[in-house]
Design an enzyme around this catalytic site. Sequence first.
Site, PDB file in Angstrom:
ATOM      1  CE1 TYR A 237      -2.262  -3.724  -3.637  1.00  0.00           C
ATOM      2  CE2 TYR A 237      -3.063  -5.973  -3.421  1.00  0.00           C
ATOM      3  CZ  TYR A 237      -2.588  -4.800  -2.860  1.00  0.00           C
ATOM      4  OH  TYR A 237      -2.440  -4.715  -1.505  1.00  0.00           O
ATOM      5  CG  ASP A 265      -4.392   1.620   0.688  1.00  0.00           C
ATOM      6  OD1 ASP A 265      -4.096   0.712  -0.119  1.00  0.00           O
ATOM      7  OD2 ASP A 265      -4.981   1.393   1.764  1.00  0.00           O
ATOM      8  CG  HIS A 357      -3.183  -1.861   2.663  1.00  0.00           C
ATOM      9  ND1 HIS A 357      -3.385  -1.654   1.319  1.00  0.00           N
ATOM     10  CD2 HIS A 357      -2.673  -3.102   2.754  1.00  0.00           C
ATOM     11  CE1 HIS A 357      -3.017  -2.721   0.638  1.00  0.00           C
ATOM     12  NE2 HIS A 357      -2.584  -3.610   1.478  1.00  0.00           N
TER      13      HIS A 357
HETATM   14  C1  PPY Z   1      -0.458  -6.647   1.705  1.00  0.00           C
HETATM   15  O1  PPY Z   1       0.436  -7.434   2.000  1.00  0.00           O
HETATM   16  O2  PPY Z   1      -0.722  -5.686   2.389  1.00  0.00           O
HETATM   17  C2  PPY Z   1      -1.252  -6.808   0.538  1.00  0.00           C
HETATM   18  O3  PPY Z   1      -2.118  -6.052   0.352  1.00  0.00           O
HETATM   19  C3  PPY Z   1      -1.038  -7.883  -0.378  1.00  0.00           C
HETATM   20  C4  PPY Z   1       0.156  -7.789  -1.172  1.00  0.00           C
HETATM   21  C5  PPY Z   1       1.054  -8.773  -1.028  1.00  0.00           C
HETATM   22  C6  PPY Z   1       2.170  -8.734  -1.781  1.00  0.00           C
HETATM   23  C7  PPY Z   1       2.336  -7.737  -2.689  1.00  0.00           C
HETATM   24  C8  PPY Z   1       1.408  -6.768  -2.837  1.00  0.00           C
HETATM   25  C9  PPY Z   1       0.310  -6.790  -2.057  1.00  0.00           C
END
Ligand code: PPY
Length: 497
Positions: A237, A265, A357
Amino acid sequence: MSLVPTATVSEHNSRDSCWIIVHSKVYDVTEFLDEHPGGSRIILKYAGGDATEAYEPIHPPNAILDNLPIEKHIGAIDPNTVVAVVKEVTEEEKQRQAVLASRPPIDEIINLHDFEAVAKKVLPAKAWAYYSSASDDEITIRENRAAFQRVWFRPRILRDVSVVDWSHTILGCKSSFPVYISATALGKLGHPDGELNLTRAAGKHNVIQMIPTLASCSFDEIIDAALPGQPLFVQLYVNRDREITKKYVQHAEKRGVKALFITVDAPQLGRREKDMRMKAVDDNGTAKVQDGQSDVRRDQGVSRAISSFIDPSLSWKDIPWFRSITNMHIILKGVSTPEDAILAYESGCQGIVLSNHGGRQLDTARSGLENLIDIVAALKTKGPWPNPNFSIFVDGGVRRASDVLKALALGASAVGIGRGFLYAFCSYGQEGVERSFQILREEFEMNMRLLGARSISELKPEMVDASALSAHVGVTPTDNLYNNTYQHLSTAAFRES
Ligand code: PPY
């Protein structure tokens, strides 16, 4: 570092002066209270005391160090002043432990859906809500499964399938099957060893794990749990502070990670309503949605609460920068269209993941499997095919080796499974993950024989009929196992009178 007696910490137990202990260190979070994405109330609950247990599963290990100015780091707790606390086990936890003890023996787990069914029962409600939730009406998460059922096999016969080989190479790394473990966050919500369950099982069975940015275990803990030479990928991220990102990426490369999967995404996290409703329920399980408290952000579930670091300004202009800071393979995770697939190819990336996702971002986005058809066709116009320098991965809804074979026949280089393996360790720890690998191996063997493919290279588009894939209506047989584990959404609850 100065030693702080617990009695001193407990004096700072209010909104005016709020200190907390995390991992035996004392922090002054008074000025951070209103900035905390999960609201101030949860911090105030631990004001003057130890917040480690609540902090640990839902924060990346360095969150507090990265977010709190150094002058707010008060010191280490004086060990001589720590009094052992006997923790009261809640009724919910006692019930959960009883359910855990009555799980089916692992040899009765015969497919990946079984793990999900067990996880649904044994996980704490908050963890199940976070992991299983998807965005809005959860149409896409269900479509991810349904799409595989709109592709039908066209098996070949009389090919001497006494020996079949499903081993594969993914981005130059050997793998026992054409599947890698996709990143899922916050593994310790579901099991005390978190992501290490995956790392250890993957090392033993030659499977590649993608390390999540938001793992509950630290990046180095995961790398240290891997065997020498065990191939690992890392998910990224992108942080608003690019120096943090650069440090993370370069550290990963230094520690031997082979590929960087940049998540593209999620400029903002989707609204996952199961997760959000959970946040609106307090520790006694009472709905607090309507009580007018002003300091709790009610639009936040676990995921939204910790996502504010993600940079929504990420753009194609950043790709050359990534190339300049690392020699790892760069893969964009979360591509859906031929237009973007071609941009990724032309910008020098080594691959893409066709992913929505796990249905957690844009609801009613199409499945990766469906997008694969157009994207392969578009990339064929751009160069040699299959292209050894550009991989197309697919994830979302994969539960069976037959799903994997369909994606590969249609041109995928390999397939990612996230929740399938997550639920395996939530329900049975490392042993669960190992069992899930064994199940997949058995399914590969049988399905490849029945399909007439002796090796992964013999999987061809002619072996599947995908003509119904883009017909978003149509009758397919009900997926009984998945429908059993799928938890229906609910509407807001009335308060009990
Ligand atoms: C998600 O929860 O889909 C994730 O990809 C992980 C996440 C968890 C918390 C913040 C950002 C991403």
